[in-house]
Design a protein around this motif. Sequence first.
Motif, PDB file in Angstrom:
ATOM      1  N   ASP A 139       0.991  -1.269   0.152  1.00 36.51           N
ATOM      2  CA  ASP A 139      -0.006  -0.035   0.079  1.00 36.51           C
ATOM      3  C   ASP A 139       0.963   1.123   0.084  1.00 36.51           C
ATOM      4  OD1 ASP A 139      -2.270  -1.677  -0.051  1.00 36.51           O
ATOM      5  OD2 ASP A 139      -2.357  -1.500   2.164  1.00 36.51           O
ATOM      6  N   ASP A 140       2.165   1.203   0.612  1.00 38.87           N
ATOM      7  CA  ASP A 140       2.960   2.378   1.050  1.00 38.87           C
ATOM      8  C   ASP A 140       3.329   2.606  -0.777  1.00 38.87           C
ATOM      9  OD1 ASP A 140       2.325   2.626   3.513  1.00 38.87           O
ATOM     10  OD2 ASP A 140       4.374   1.531   3.879  1.00 38.87           O
ATOM     11  N   VAL A 141       3.619   1.613  -1.266  1.00 40.12           N
ATOM     12  CA  VAL A 141       4.422   1.667  -2.545  1.00 40.12           C
ATOM     13  C   VAL A 141       3.407   2.155  -3.646  1.00 40.12           C
ATOM     14  CG1 VAL A 141       5.459   0.526  -4.653  1.00 40.12           C
ATOM     15  CG2 VAL A 141       5.908   0.168  -2.246  1.00 40.12           C
ATOM     16  N   ASP A 171       4.663  -0.569 -13.576  1.00 37.63           N
ATOM     17  CA  ASP A 171       6.022  -1.199 -13.290  1.00 37.63           C
ATOM     18  C   ASP A 171       6.728  -0.353 -12.441  1.00 37.63           C
ATOM     19  OD1 ASP A 171       7.368  -3.262 -13.852  1.00 37.63           O
ATOM     20  OD2 ASP A 171       8.183  -2.362 -15.547  1.00 37.63           O
ATOM     21  N   ALA A 172       7.254  -0.546 -11.481  1.00 37.68           N
ATOM     22  CA  ALA A 172       7.959   0.100 -10.367  1.00 37.68           C
ATOM     23  C   ALA A 172       9.047  -0.563  -9.653  1.00 37.68           C
ATOM     24  CB  ALA A 172       7.154   0.925  -9.201  1.00 37.68           C
ATOM     25  N   PRO A 173      10.027   0.061  -9.106  1.00 36.58           N
ATOM     26  CA  PRO A 173      11.013  -0.679  -8.558  1.00 36.58           C
ATOM     27  C   PRO A 173      10.359  -1.382  -7.356  1.00 36.58           C
ATOM     28  CG  PRO A 173      11.284   1.662  -7.840  1.00 36.58           C
ATOM     29  CD  PRO A 173      10.465   1.430  -9.073  1.00 36.58           C
ATOM     30  N   ASP A 174      10.669  -2.483  -6.959  1.00 44.11           N
ATOM     31  CA  ASP A 174      10.045  -3.406  -5.792  1.00 44.11           C
ATOM     32  C   ASP A 174      10.898  -2.801  -4.356  1.00 44.11           C
ATOM     33  OD1 ASP A 174       8.748  -5.082  -4.365  1.00 44.11           O
ATOM     34  OD2 ASP A 174       9.844  -7.014  -4.921  1.00 44.11           O
ATOM     35  N   ARG A 200       8.740  -4.466 -10.555  1.00 38.17           N
ATOM     36  CA  ARG A 200       7.459  -5.222  -9.942  1.00 38.17           C
ATOM     37  C   ARG A 200       6.339  -4.421 -10.489  1.00 38.17           C
ATOM     38  NH1 ARG A 200       5.483  -6.463  -3.859  1.00 38.17           N
ATOM     39  NH2 ARG A 200       3.393  -7.022  -4.784  1.00 38.17           N
ATOM     40  N   LYS A 201       5.381  -5.156 -11.109  1.00 37.99           N
ATOM     41  CA  LYS A 201       4.107  -4.527 -11.551  1.00 37.99           C
ATOM     42  C   LYS A 201       2.997  -4.229 -10.229  1.00 37.99           C
ATOM     43  CE  LYS A 201       3.986  -5.788 -16.230  1.00 37.99           C
ATOM     44  NZ  LYS A 201       4.374  -4.510 -16.674  1.00 37.99           N
ATOM     45  N   PHE A 202       2.829  -3.179  -9.801  1.00 43.49           N
ATOM     46  CA  PHE A 202       2.030  -2.938  -8.607  1.00 43.49           C
ATOM     47  C   PHE A 202       0.516  -2.511  -9.153  1.00 43.49           C
ATOM     48  CE2 PHE A 202       6.070  -2.177  -6.852  1.00 43.49           C
ATOM     49  CZ  PHE A 202       5.827  -2.988  -5.821  1.00 43.49           C
TER      50      PHE A 202
END
Length: 165
Positions: free
Chosen positions: A67-69, A125-128, A154-156
């Motif tokens: 959730d934070d990401v 797509d963002a850094p995990d 990773r895809k969030f």
Amino acid sequence: MPKAPKQKVSKKVVHPNSRKASQISRHEAHRDRVQKNKSKAAKGMQQLRTVLEWFHERCTAESYSQDDVCDLIEEYISRFDDELEEIRLASTLKGRQVRPHASREDALRMVREKELALLTTGGFDAPDLTDAKNLALFRAWDQKVDHIPTFKMRKFRRTQAPEPE
């Protein structure tokens, strides 16, 4: 003094229908295709670098949950909101029917809608940052393009994202 090496210079004219001519044309087409793919990949890496730089500047917490990401991604998506508001104010003050910065406003709105759709449906797509090792590696990043492939991406996906304006 050593002699300069001789360069091969073909003085023969190649017939256009010969095997040699087709070999040369295939070689040129291959070289053009490889160069085009290299420039396309470099452009994609530069775009990814700008996204990662934005996340790198705002990566302050010790650990992140999903959730934070997703909140961080929503903040990234809304990065143009101030500029859109300025454009809206400028268009209302003029009193004319013509929008002065219509193309810029449309481009920003389309980028926002596309990124918001990625977050709600397909995955952004963002850094995990949920992985501790990857977070430590990401924090130590010196912002060089060469080190981007070392990050785990990773895809969030957020099931309930804010509605586009």
